[in-house]
Scaffold this active site. Sequence first.
Site, PDB file in Angstrom:
ATOM      1  N   LYS A   1       0.844  -1.202   0.000  1.00 30.53           N
ATOM      2  CA  LYS A   1       0.000   0.000   0.000  1.00 30.53           C
ATOM      3  C   LYS A   1       0.881   1.254   0.000  1.00 30.53           C
ATOM      4  CE  LYS A   1      -0.355   0.253   5.015  1.00 30.53           C
ATOM      5  NZ  LYS A   1      -1.162   0.666   6.148  1.00 30.53           N
TER       6      LYS A   1
ATOM      7  N   ARG B   1      -9.815   0.759  15.344  1.00 33.98           N
ATOM      8  CA  ARG B   1      -9.750   1.408  14.045  1.00 33.98           C
ATOM      9  C   ARG B   1     -10.867   0.743  13.247  1.00 33.98           C
ATOM     10  NH1 ARG B   1      -3.762   1.617  11.313  1.00 33.98           N
ATOM     11  NH2 ARG B   1      -4.418  -0.413  10.572  1.00 33.98           N
TER      12      ARG B   1
ATOM     13  N   TYR C   1      15.933  30.632   4.805  1.00 28.99           N
ATOM     14  CA  TYR C   1      14.824  31.313   5.486  1.00 28.99           C
ATOM     15  C   TYR C   1      15.065  31.367   6.990  1.00 28.99           C
ATOM     16  CZ  TYR C   1      11.803  30.802   1.343  1.00 28.99           C
ATOM     17  OH  TYR C   1      11.237  30.882   0.101  1.00 28.99           O
TER      18      TYR C   1
ATOM     19  N   MET D   1      10.735  24.611   0.517  1.00 26.49           N
ATOM     20  CA  MET D   1       9.748  23.765  -0.153  1.00 26.49           C
ATOM     21  C   MET D   1      10.400  22.921  -1.245  1.00 26.49           C
ATOM     22  SD  MET D   1       6.202  24.905  -2.027  1.00 26.49           S
ATOM     23  CE  MET D   1       5.578  25.788  -0.626  1.00 26.49           C
TER      24      MET D   1
HETATM   25  C1  LIG Z   1      -3.860  -4.082   8.360  1.00 27.53           C
HETATM   26  C2  LIG Z   1      -2.383  -4.003   8.204  1.00 27.53           C
HETATM   27  N1  LIG Z   1      -1.673  -5.130   8.101  1.00 27.53           N
HETATM   28  C3  LIG Z   1      -0.337  -5.117   7.965  1.00 27.53           C
HETATM   29  C4  LIG Z   1       0.370  -3.942   7.941  1.00 27.53           C
HETATM   30  C5  LIG Z   1       1.860  -3.987   7.826  1.00 27.53           C
HETATM   31  O1  LIG Z   1       2.470  -3.514   8.994  1.00 27.53           O
HETATM   32  P1  LIG Z   1       4.051  -3.482   9.060  1.00 27.53           P
HETATM   33  O2  LIG Z   1       4.486  -2.462   8.059  1.00 27.53           O
HETATM   34  O3  LIG Z   1       4.359  -3.055  10.444  1.00 27.53           O
HETATM   35  O4  LIG Z   1       4.524  -4.835   8.713  1.00 27.53           O
HETATM   36  C6  LIG Z   1      -0.326  -2.731   8.058  1.00 27.53           C
HETATM   37  C7  LIG Z   1       0.398  -1.471   8.078  1.00 27.53           C
HETATM   38  O5  LIG Z   1      -0.053  -0.424   8.387  1.00 27.53           O
HETATM   39  C8  LIG Z   1      -1.746  -2.763   8.196  1.00 27.53           C
HETATM   40  O6  LIG Z   1      -2.454  -1.637   8.313  1.00 27.53           O
END
Ligand SMILES: Cc1ncc(COP(=O)(O)O)c(C=O)c1O
Length: 377
Positions: A37, A133, A270, A318
């Site tokens: 992701k 969450r 700056y 920036m």
């Molecule tokens: C649902 C879920 N699983 C796995 C992971 C992976 O975590 P890590 O990067 O600590 O291995 C994440 C990371 O945010 C996550 O949100």
Amino acid sequence: MEYQNCWVELSKSALYHNIATFRQQLSPNQRLLCVVKSNAYGHGLVPVAKEAVEAGANWLAVFNVEEGVLLGNAGIQVPILVLGPSYGTQLALASTHQLRITLASIDGIEAYLDNVTARDVPVHLKLETGTHRQGFMPDELKTAAQLLQRHRIPVEGAYSHYADIEDTTDHTFAAGQREKFERAIDTLVSLGVNVAIPHTACTAAAILFPNTYFQMVRVGIGTYGLWPSKETNVSAQTLGRPEIALKPVMNWKTRIAQIKTVPVGEFVGYGRTFRATRPTRIGILPVGYADGYRRAFSNTANTLVHGMRARVVGRVCMNLTMIDVTDIPDAKVGDVVTLLGTDGDEAVTAEALAACAGTINYEIVTCVAPYASRKWV
Ligand SMILES: Cc1ncc(COP(=O)(O)O)c(C=O)c1O
């Protein structure tokens, strides 16, 4: 057109090494899911996903449907799990692209029913165990199970995520979450929902606790060769876990755009936060906080030039950053500067940059300019 001001070099051997390291911890029937992701934690979604699969990842996870579609269009064949919530047209799109979506609430199931007609792609359920969450609360499981069964929604997996497993060396809370997870799975099974792939382990859990693996582990940060935290490292030693040597995958680089000598008493940048106490040769770099090179690095972070450290002087702007190359006399315009990674015997680690910015290595790598090119080396 290729963006020239900075670029990312990715170590293929490091990625393969890290994935093999986690693969070795698993039994042959347990799946290794690599979390790609957020542009593969800043490393580059498609290039990393393709190599991760080659290297042995059985599954991939993204946060949203759009990332999953990009992977599908890139020809990725392994199952892809969407970790985040999916809405409206995303749900139909997920179904078309064979993406496993996460259902985490009763509202989520209803949205799925409203938007997905061909219910042939299996889903995963996210279960609340203490992170608060996403996830079904224990008292929602009965309603969820009824809806899933009544509408023949194919459930393949169920998972949860640990709240503090990487933040501490006391894993009592994580152990409690694991127990709650097992209880929730038992409840689902007793309600007639079969869960073929339960999964809970992130990188820290994968390193520390084999009893969190169930049928799959979800490794994010470890894929990229970074430890989740110092606490995880300490815990691994205390628990006598097999030693692992993760190798960072990312090197982030730029070039010196201009060099000038600042006379004694003159200021840089700056706010005039740096004042030269010696004739100071500064290199001007075409990167700044807009590219993920954090303003918090002002006057503190190191870069590497010719394998030597060159400190940031003045405030990171920036789009520009100034570094002190006085002690690197042969540094010249056009020379490569390592913002993150290694050059010779020196390294600027994501952890060192994170310390400058009061954050974690995850955030440092994830925020590296998404438009900069990613090249394998
Ligand atoms: C649902 C879920 N699983 C796995 C992971 C992976 O975590 P890590 O990067 O600590 O291995 C994440 C990371 O945010 C996550 O949100």
